[in-house]
Design an enzyme around this catalytic site. Structure first.
Site, mmCIF file in Angstrom:
data_model
loop_
_atom_site.group_PDB
_atom_site.id
_atom_site.type_symbol
_atom_site.label_atom_id
_atom_site.label_comp_id
_atom_site.label_asym_id
_atom_site.label_seq_id
_atom_site.Cartn_x
_atom_site.Cartn_y
_atom_site.Cartn_z
ATOM 1 N N SER A 50 0.827 -1.201 0.000
ATOM 2 C CA SER A 50 0.000 0.000 0.000
ATOM 3 C C SER A 50 0.873 1.267 0.000
ATOM 4 C CB SER A 50 -0.963 -0.034 1.191
ATOM 5 O OG SER A 50 -2.014 0.884 1.021
ATOM 6 N N ASP A 61 -9.377 -7.280 -4.294
ATOM 7 C CA ASP A 61 -8.694 -6.054 -3.896
ATOM 8 C C ASP A 61 -9.507 -4.831 -4.301
ATOM 9 O OD1 ASP A 61 -6.674 -4.168 -3.219
ATOM 10 O OD2 ASP A 61 -5.130 -5.608 -3.778
ATOM 11 N N HIS A 115 -7.211 -6.335 -0.090
ATOM 12 C CA HIS A 115 -6.106 -5.386 -0.172
ATOM 13 C C HIS A 115 -4.900 -5.850 0.637
ATOM 14 C CE1 HIS A 115 -3.929 -1.659 -0.401
ATOM 15 N NE2 HIS A 115 -4.104 -1.375 0.876
#
Length: 539
Positions: free
Chosen positions: A239, A464, A511
């Site tokens: 991320s 995701d 994610h």
């Protein structure tokens, strides 16, 4: 896979006696008449009851204790080492400064697991702070070193926004099985249990402000590398950590063997984020980070993705994202009209008021607010692990604000980058470096050479919320740059070129691919690490 937590601190005992927010959510889903089911309109979102939240706030678990509890679930590591150089004191009402105490009694003794108790050992596990230059600048580090064999390669792992290295607890053991590798996980400066110096941006120019915010993190990473005397390493970023990994590769070239980006933020370009002072992008997929329940992400397979598309590298096809990226050319911006975000959200973003500021200001309500995220994010985990991660997350969110304030300079509301990576990721592994490996050497420009490419791997979960189309567009950019440079390259340069890019999908993951689909993630990572080992032998 969970090992029994062995921490005997009173604070840890107190947290174990409280009801898990995951248990609260499960009770709600089963219509069990609990306090959580009687809380009114917000009861379904903040799954922790008022009483339970007050108890957790009153327990005031230090970050070091919470980190220790999470790492206690690492297989074969019954008593994880946990330094108390930061995060040993309970957070104060105004937020703990998380200052660095380098006295000897605060250090942790390394833990060794032998081949008798550890089938993949012997290994040494270490928790320590690495002091950097300047006042109150130090990085929290957790490492796993293989013993009785040569250590030729290093893997460095960077977490996402507001998180900490403890979130990788399901990866440390699996990734440290690869012979010849040392695994490091770092808390970004101003996050996790790293020190938290005041974050300030002095530049007035928009682009310089963005660069200054990025440098806050990447300069600290480079200082750490020098302190550890590591020449080259493989860098994994999740991320926001993925965004910073790219920024590091561009500013400090010549030190990466491979770049692995797990659901990285900031790749696609959005005109609102790039041009407007405070953009009004479309409904943010970032909202799914809070609202998406992981039970669905890890148990359900996305029916829109054929099985042959998953973890098959260049051949995969996620929601036709590859073809969409190819058709769009350089334009990775969405074509649909934007629906403005709430004005209060853009106001808070403009004022640089982070979500963690609200947690700190909310006092006894803080654990309940945090449970709105943790109960969904960790809903697929065993209850005890979910509780440990909830306590860990809350203990970090309560710390004094520092690196979190960089987010508003880097991303606009909606999680689009103000300086999108799609514009510059093709430069990874293609920078000019001096013979000594420096990109800032004073030697003549003629003596500089261009890097011969760095493999870049993009990983996304099949469920995701991060747009994989940006990953495919970045893959294409990297490939096109390689083809352009090789047109005028010598035969030797063509033979030595190591640059390529590929996108992989982790099945039944969202994610947080490293946690949702940790078994497959670890397997894929081990293959990527073995690939680096093979390439190193022929270099």
């Amino acid at each position: 896979m969970a090992a029994t937590a062995t921490n005997g601190d009173n604070d840890d005992v107190q947290t174990r006696s409280q009801q898990s927010p995951l248990a609260s959510q499960r009770a709600k889903q089963s219509n069990t008449p609990t306090e959580d089911n009687r809380r009114g309109r917000f009861g379904g979102f903040f799954t922790l009851g008022y009483k339970e939240g007050f108890n957790q706030w009153w327990a005031n678990v230090p970050a070091a204790t919470a980190e220790h509890a999470v790492l206690s679930y690492v297989p074969y590591l019954r008593k994880p080492p946990t330094h108390t150089q930061t995060g040993s004191a309970p957070p104060s009402a105004n937020g703990s400064p998380m200052s660095f105490d380098d006295t000897a009694d605060k250090e942790a003794t390394p833990v060794r697991t032998t081949s008798n108790s550890d089938p993949y050992g012997p290994r040494q596990w270490q928790s320590q702070m690495v002091k950097l230059n300047g006042k109150n600048r130090a990085l929290n580090e957790f490492s796993v070193e293989r013993l009785d064999e040569s250590k030729d390669n290093s893997l460095v792992m960077l977490h996402g926004y507001g998180a900490g290295l403890g979130f990788f607890y399901r990866n440390f053991e699996g990734l440290s099985r690869v012979p010849g590798w040392t695994v490091y996980a770092l808390d970004l400066l101003g996050m996790g249990r790293s020190s938290r110096p005041p974050f300030r941006v002095h530049a007035k120019d928009r682009q310089k402000s963005i660069s200054e915010a990025e440098d806050w993190f990447v300069d600290a990473l480079e200082e750490w590398r020098v302190k550890r005397k590591i020449d080259r390493f493989t860098l994994l970023g999740h991320s926001l950590g993925g965004y910073m990994a790219v920024a590091y590769a561009l500013k400090y070239p010549g030190h990466l063997n491979k770049l692995i980006l797990a659901s990285p933020v900031g790749i696609p370009e959005d005109p609102y984020a790039v041009n407007a002072e405070m953009p009004d992008p479309s409904d943010s997929t970032l909202a799914n980070e809070i609202s998406q329940t992981q039970d669905a992400a890890v148990e359900d397979s996305n029916p829109k993705i054929p099985e042959t598309a998953k973890t098959t590298g260049d051949n995969n096809n996620f929601l036709n994202a590859r073809s969409k990226a190819q058709k769009s050319g350089d334009n990775t911006t969405p074509n649909a009209p934007r629906k403005p975000l709430p004005k209060w959200l853009t106001y808070l973003w403009d004022a640089n008021i982070s979500p963690f500021s609200i947690v700190r200001w909310s006092g006894p309500l803080g654990p309940r607010f945090v449970s709105g995220w943790t109960s969904r994010r960790f809903s697929h985990l065993p209850a005890e692990e979910a509780q440990a991660l909830h306590t860990y997350a809350y203990s970090l969110f309560r710390q004094r604000g520092s690196g979190e304030y960089a987010l508003a300079y880097i991303l606009a509301p909606g999680a689009f980058a103000r300086s999108p990576l799609i514009r510059r990721i093709h430069g990874v592994g293609r920078q000019m470096v001096a013979p000594d490996g420096s990109s800032t050497s004073s030697v003549a420009e003629a003596q500089h050479r261009r890097e011969n490419g760095v493999p870049v791997v993009f990983m996304y979960g099949e469920n995701d919320w991060m747009d994989i189309a940006g990953g495919y567009a970045a893959e294409r950019k990297i490939t096109e740059e390689k083809e352009r440079l090789l047109q005028t390259a010598t035969a030797e340069e063509k033979r030595n070129d190591a640059g390529f890019a590929k996108c992989l999908i982790i099945k039944k993951a969202g994610h947080h691919v490293y946690l949702d689909g940790w078994e497959e993630f670890n397997e894929v990572m081990r293959e990527e690490m073995k690939d680096v080992s093979q390439r190193s032998k022929v270099r």
